[in-house]
Design a protein around this motif. Structure first.
Motif, mmCIF file in Angstrom:
data_model
loop_
_atom_site.group_PDB
_atom_site.id
_atom_site.type_symbol
_atom_site.label_atom_id
_atom_site.label_comp_id
_atom_site.label_asym_id
_atom_site.label_seq_id
_atom_site.Cartn_x
_atom_site.Cartn_y
_atom_site.Cartn_z
ATOM 1 N N VAL A 108 0.833 -1.206 0.000
ATOM 2 C CA VAL A 108 0.000 0.000 0.000
ATOM 3 C C VAL A 108 0.866 1.255 0.000
ATOM 4 C CG1 VAL A 108 -1.680 1.337 1.338
ATOM 5 C CG2 VAL A 108 -2.024 -1.115 0.985
ATOM 6 N N THR A 112 0.895 3.742 -3.112
ATOM 7 C CA THR A 112 0.472 5.115 -2.840
ATOM 8 C C THR A 112 1.491 6.103 -3.403
ATOM 9 O OG1 THR A 112 -0.812 4.514 -0.887
ATOM 10 C CG2 THR A 112 -0.028 6.789 -1.004
ATOM 11 N N GLY A 135 -5.234 2.655 1.309
ATOM 12 C CA GLY A 135 -5.221 1.201 1.282
ATOM 13 C C GLY A 135 -6.512 0.632 1.834
ATOM 14 N N GLY A 140 -1.244 -0.144 5.129
ATOM 15 C CA GLY A 140 -0.377 0.990 4.844
ATOM 16 C C GLY A 140 -0.164 1.816 6.094
#
Length: 149
Positions: A108, A112, A135, A140
């Motif tokens: 994640v 990101t 996420g 994350g």
């Protein structure tokens, strides 16, 4: 594989898909429903932290089902899947019962960062909708991140 090596390898794989993801974002923007109020890009790691995941565009606004149905053909920015018995793209896999680190958090966080690179290259939606990346299931370490063109 240690966490730092995995992050680096995963980002390299994601960046190889950047041009296709930006084209998907442009296609998505072309069919963006008027009722949409915000864009949420969500990283969906596998429930079993094995290294597979998908990055999908979701819309916020009234009648969520209808909104997301309108973009169904152009909402996948990245997807790990098996094609003819082979993993595409070939991401590192892990034994979910013997993990050297929190694989889903790293997925994640890395995805990101990748989306944060994509969004300015895309330029944001033509309507200037607010956009976020996060996420699924609180994976994350960064929470929900606002995207800026």
């Amino acid at each position: 594989m240690d966490e730092l090596t995995y992050r680096s390898e995963l980002m390299s794989i994601l960046r190889q898909q950047s041009a296709a993801a930006i084209q998907t974002l442009r296609s998505f923007d072309a069919v963006l429903p008027e009722r949409a109020r915000a864009v949420q890009i969500m990283v969906h790691p596998s429930q079993d932290p094995d290294g597979t995941f998908t990055v999908l565009i979701h819309l916020d606004g009234p009648e969520l089902h209808a909104l997301n149905k309108a973009i169904r053909g152009c909402r996948t920015l990245f997807e790990v899947r098996y094609v003819d018995g082979r993993l595409q793209p070939d991401v590192p896999l892990f034994d979910p019962f013997s993990l050297p680190f929190e694989v889903n958090d790293v997925i994640v966080d890395t995805a990101t960062s990748w989306v944060e690179e994509l969004w300015p290259a895309f330029g944001g939606t033509s309507r200037g909708l607010p956009a976020y990346v996060c996420g699924e299931e609180r994976h994350g370490t960064r929470g929900t991140v606002q995207l800026t063109p």
